[in-house]
Enzyme design. Structure first.
Site: not given
Length: 411
Positions: A128-130
């Site tokens: 999950h990429c912020p």
């Protein structure tokens, strides 16, 4: 064009809310600052309408910006692809090889994982990429990796423009004593810019140069990390699963041979599983081409073994201090405050007397699952995350109690 239409007509209005997060705000701010200052400095340094070189430089700069934003927004709004709710494999017999997700009320397909941020099971989840406020997975892996490639290239070009602008503007004003350093700027100086290069412009250019160089280094490293797993047809999570598989086999001396099932034996074949001419990856995200010695559930079986091993290795702790779940709790000591884990994984509040099954940790923090009531477990509730080590102490119990604890967790 379909993606553009989706964004313009706001068919998925709720997806636009992904922009309201610190990750996209920072990323788009950096892109805007570097692009705006590069265009501004291009006009000062190398007027695009008088020379061929200036025109090419300006067109390339605009192209970088368009391509970067195109891949960035595709990575964000196309998304990774999600496993349908209540999903079951076509062959009911295969459910014994799959993990069940109580949140999505269905089985996790091979290579999928449940994301706590997205609250869905994600196809071929990498992480999950912020920065895009979304997961990187099956459908957007190519867009995300292309963004990681184009951003350093565009920032490198912008950095050259910033450096040359400052050099040409300051060369005639300040004597640096560089008698041997001569750069032919005759072509660039044919036009005297209408925009003055003032002190604020110099400060803004210097600031943009720092952003461009920092982005080039940081994002460039991420690109190489991504390509390293792509050419082996893995994800970041699967690389970690493979390492744990080797550790499990070595620890128990089982004599097994673990072969990663999705490596097709050729970097080019693995590369083509992600990057295609259409921009959409191969496959439906549920079934995958595998190594001849493996089958569709080789990795899911290994995950079940690791999950069982994790229950065996987990250690039971009891909370001896209350903890409110703060990310950096100053009341728990300076070391705990400054050594907080640099991750988006949650912190879990603790009350004195609660029981936690810890699975990993550092000298100052631990990660584990809070023991819940049978009613909470039945509805699929799960509370896990980081907590300060000083707030708990190890429970002293015999092996029989340990087995009972493990059985409760399985149920």
């Amino acid at each position: 064009m379909n993606i553009f239409s989706m964004v313009v007509t706001f068919e998925n209005l709720h997806e636009v809310r992904r922009l309201c997060h610190w990750g996209p705000i920072i990323a788009l701010s950096v892109i805007s600052i570097c692009s705006t200052m590069a265009i501004f400095d291009s006009i000062i340094w190398y007027w695009p309408l008088d020379t061929t070189g200036g025109s090419i430089n300006f067109i390339m700069l605009i192209n970088w910006t368009v391509l970067i934003l195109y891949n960035y927004f595709n990575a964000m709004f196309v998304g990774p692809g999600y496993i349908p709710l209540d999903w079951k494999p076509g062959n009911q017999h295969h459910t014994q090889y799959l993990q069940y997700c109580k949140v999505c009320h269905g089985y996790k397909a091979p290579r999928s994982h449940h994301c706590r941020k997205c609250n869905r099971c994600v196809m071929k989840m990498d992480h999950h990429c912020p920065w895009i406020n979304n997961c990187c997975g099956h459908l957007n892996h190519a867009y995300f990796t292309s963004f990681l490639l184009l951003a350093p290239l565009g920032c490198s070009h912008a950095a050259i423009i910033f450096i040359m602008t400052m050099y040409t503007q300051l060369y005639d004003r300040i004597s640096f004593g560089w008698s041997t350093v001569k750069i032919n700027m005759s072509a660039a100086r044919q036009f005297q810019p209408l925009i003055p290069f003032s002190v604020p412009a110099f400060a803004a250019t210097l600031f943009a140069l720092g952003l461009a160089l920092g982005t080039t280094i940081a994002v460039g490293m991420l690109f190489f990390i991504q390509m390293k797993v792509i050419i082996r047809n893995k994800t970041s999570i699967e690389s970690w699963i493979e390492e744990k598989a080797k550790d499990r086999i070595q620890h128990y001396q089982t004599g097994e041979e673990f072969i990663f099932p999705y490596d097709l034996g050729s970097c080019w074949l693995n590369f083509k599983q992600v990057f295609t001419w259409t921009g959409m990856p191969k496959g439906d995200g549920l079934e995958w081409p595998v190594h001849p010695k493996c089958h569709q559930h080789t990795l899911t079986i290994e995950q079940l073994k690791q999950k069982a091993d994790k229950r065996v290795r987990s250690v039971q702790y009891q909370a001896v201090e209350d903890y409110n779940g703060a990310c950096c709790p100053l009341s728990k000591g300076l070391q705990t405050f400054f050594r907080t884990p640099c991750t988006e994984e949650p912190r879990i509040p603790l009350s004195k007397g609660e029981t936690i099954l810890a699975t990993r940790g550092t000298k100052w923090w631990m990660y584990g699952d809070k023991m819940l009531s049978e009613q909470q477990v039945a509805v699929g509730e799960r509370v896990r995350g980081w907590f300060p080590r000083r707030c708990v102490e190890k429970c002293h119990y015999d092996s029989a109690a340990s087995e009972n604890t493990s059985e409760k967790k399985v149920n």
